[in-house]
Structures are given as C-alpha cells and as structure tokens.
Motif scaffolding. Structure first.
Motif, short mmCIF file in Angstrom:
data_model
loop_
_atom_site.label_atom_id
_atom_site.label_comp_id
_atom_site.label_asym_id
_atom_site.label_seq_id
_atom_site.Cartn_x
_atom_site.Cartn_y
_atom_site.Cartn_z
N CYS A 1 0.82 -1.22 0.00
CA CYS A 1 0.00 0.00 0.00
C CYS A 1 0.86 1.27 0.00
O CYS A 1 0.37 2.34 -0.41
N ILE A 2 2.10 1.17 0.45
CA ILE A 2 2.96 2.36 0.49
C ILE A 2 3.24 2.89 -0.92
O ILE A 2 2.95 4.06 -1.22
N PHE B 1 -2.87 8.22 4.19
CA PHE B 1 -2.35 6.86 4.09
C PHE B 1 -2.96 5.94 5.16
O PHE B 1 -3.36 4.81 4.84
N PHE C 1 -0.04 4.15 -2.57
CA PHE C 1 -0.48 5.47 -2.13
C PHE C 1 0.34 6.57 -2.81
O PHE C 1 -0.22 7.59 -3.26
#
Length: 352
Positions: A34-35, A112, A38
């Motif tokens: 997901c980092i 985030f 995002f």
C-alpha cells in the motif's frame, strides 16, 4: 484426512493457528504494498497522466499477487483454514483494485492510514459510531448474532454428517435418489451460508472498536429478493460491491453495454469462486463457472419477460442451479465436518 481427490491434512488446532499466522503475514505484505500504491496514486491525482494511472494499476495488481502467493511461499496445507484465508484476502484484493481504479469512496482514501484501514479491513461502512456506548452496543449485537448463527451451523453440519453415515444411506432408500441428493446440497448451502455469515459477524465484533464503523451485513434479506439479479445484489454484499466497483462501473464508464458488462461480471464471479476453491483445496471445478453463467441467463430472461419477474421463478432457478455451485463444496464440507467431529465434541455423529 482425504476426501475424493481433495488434498486435506489431518485435523489439528495447529493448522488453524498456522492459517492465522499466514493471514497475518499476508496482511503485512499488503500493507507494505500500500505504500507505493499510495505514492503512485498521489502522483496520478496531481497530474492525471495516463502513465501514472497505468502505474497505479500495476502496483495494485503486484500487491494482490504478492498477497495471494503468501500461502504457497509459506507452505500452508490445503484445507478450510487456507480457504477461509483466501476469502478474507480476496476482499483486500478487491479493495486494492478499487484504489488503483479510483472507484473507492474518496473519503476513505484521503490519508495513508485511512487508505490502509480501508484495504485491510474487509468491511463496508453502514454508519459511523461516535461514542463507545454505540460501539459496545453494536459489538454485543454482532457477537450474539454470530453465536446464534454458529450454533445453527453446528446443527446443520451434524445433520449433514448424519446423512453421510453408511448405515443411514443403506436404510433410507430415498437418500440415494435425486431428492436425497438435493437435500444434501440444500444442507450444504445453508451450512455454507451460516458459516460465512457467522464468520463475518465475528469479524464485525472486532471491526467496531478498531474502526468505529458499523459494517453492512454479509447478506441483506435474501428472502425479500424478487428477481435473480436482486438476489445477487443481496447475497455477499462485500463481493457484490467489489465486482461492481472493479469490473462493472469501469466497463460502464468505457461505454460497454450494461448486458455485456453484467455477463462479464457473472463470468468473472464464477472464475473468482473457482479460484478460491482451487486456492483453498487444490481442486479446479468448472461447475462453479457454469452456475454463474446459468444465473446470468435466468436474470436475462427475467429482464426481458415480465411474467417471470416473481419470487417463484427466482426460487426455482436458484434451486435448479444450486447443485452446480454446491457439488464442488460437498467433499471439502464433509471433510471439514469429519475434522470438526475430532476437535469439537458437540458434533455427535461421525462417519464410520
């Protein structure tokens, strides 16, 4: 304990513990994915360039693949824990694709941590819980509902296991007829529904304190469905919403006719359930795909023939095609009951 070609391991609590560990690792893998998702999505929102849109989709698909590969890398044996893990993981995979395709609710993706919570918690918001009293009330309600459904689940599993006993099948002549077979499929269908709904109710108990959200129910008044399409909108709301946001709406935006988009959704839904079965038990079944194609045909008939738009035709079409969906699940379900009878004494009957 093996059943009819399915690779199943002997029953043990350690297998369930391993399943939870692998699920935790898969969630960590998805959180790490997901980092970059995002960051790439943020660049796309700034520039609206097609290259960043493709990069967002590529990063999302890579994260989903890494998450789905976790049980293979960690050698989690085939069985219900692996199947259950695949169901939960699939919801997170839908969420990642929703983020990549920009069809997720914008208010859930502003930061985030918010995006991470949206991806890792397989729940759709029903209402916001503002006080701990509301959180406690909702949690207790879902806990009571989960316990009730789990108790019914045990009852139906016990009945199904009883019908599998050789002495019962030999003494009750109609058990080997079409009617007896359909009765078994019906018991599997109800047990499967109760298992999924009770599992998600337990997850809702954990979700309320963590997210301060009351999730939508797993099913929404199935008996109130007037058409086949209405039934599938009410059944498994999370998967329905996932397919709507990742397949149906993007195709509709591209100008694809609604009947064609709906056909693709039903077809991909069949492949999705077949992959879950293969992922959990190592067995592929085309019957699952045929089940969803048959349901699309029934829904299309109702759409074009007003006289068929009633609950009677809806129920008849679902019962007529039920065996296509439940037949592949019969063997792993019986194996699960056999394992459960070794682990939980409440199941009285056992297969000789």
């Amino acid at each position: 304990m093996g059943v009819a070609g399915f690779e199943l391991t002997p029953p043990s609590w350690s297998l369930w513990f391993s399943g939870f560990v692998v699920l935790g690792v898969a969630m960590v893998v998805e959180a790490c994915a997901c980092i970059p998702l995002f960051l790439v999505r943020r660049e796309y929102l700034r520039s609206r360039h097609a290259a960043w849109r493709l990069a967002t989709l590529a990063v999302g698909l890579a994260g989903d693949c890494a998450m789905a590969a976790t049980p293979y890398v960690l050698h989690l044996p085939y069985g219900l824990p692996r199947y259950s893990m695949a169901v939960i993981v699939s919801i997170s995979c839908f969420r990642v694709l929703e983020v990549a395709l920009d069809t997720a609710p914008p208010e859930r993706l502003q930061t985030f941590p918010a995006m991470l919570a949206y991806v890792l918690t397989p729940f759709e918001k029903k209402s916001q819980l503002s006080t701990w009293r509301e959180v406690t009330t909702v949690s207790l309600w879902h806990l009571a509902s989960a316990a009730y459904r789990a108790a019914l689940h045990i009852v139906f599993l016990s009945a199904l296991l009883y019908l599998q006993r050789p002495d019962v099948r030999g003494s009750v002549w109609w058990m080997n007829t079409f009617f007896g077979r359909q009765l078994e499929f019906a018991l599997v269908a109800v047990a499967f529904l109760l298992f999924l709904s009770s599992s998600f109710e337990f997850l809702h108990v954990m979700a309320a304190p963590l997210t301060h959200l009351e999730p939508v129910p797993f099913t929404d008044d199935l008996l109130g469905a007037k058409t086949v399409n209405d039934f599938w909108c009410r059944w498994n709301t999370l998967v329905h919403i996932g397919f709507k946001r990742t397949i149906f709406l993007p195709l509709k935006r591209q100008g694809v006719p609604i009947p064609v988009a709906a056909l693709l959704v039903f077809l991909l839904s069949g492949l999705f359930h077949a992959v879950l079965l293969f992922h959990g038990y190592g067995v592929w079944s085309w019957e699952t795909v045929l089940f969803f194609i048959a349901n699309y045909a029934a829904a299309a008939l109702q759409q074009h023939m007003l006289m068929l738009q009633n609950r009677l035709f809806t129920l008849a079409s679902l019962l007529a095609t039920c065996s296509l969906f439940m037949a592949p699940l019969m063997h792993p379900t019986v194996a699960f009951i056999q394992q459960l009878s070794h682990l939980v004494p409440i199941v009285v009957y056992n297969v000789v």
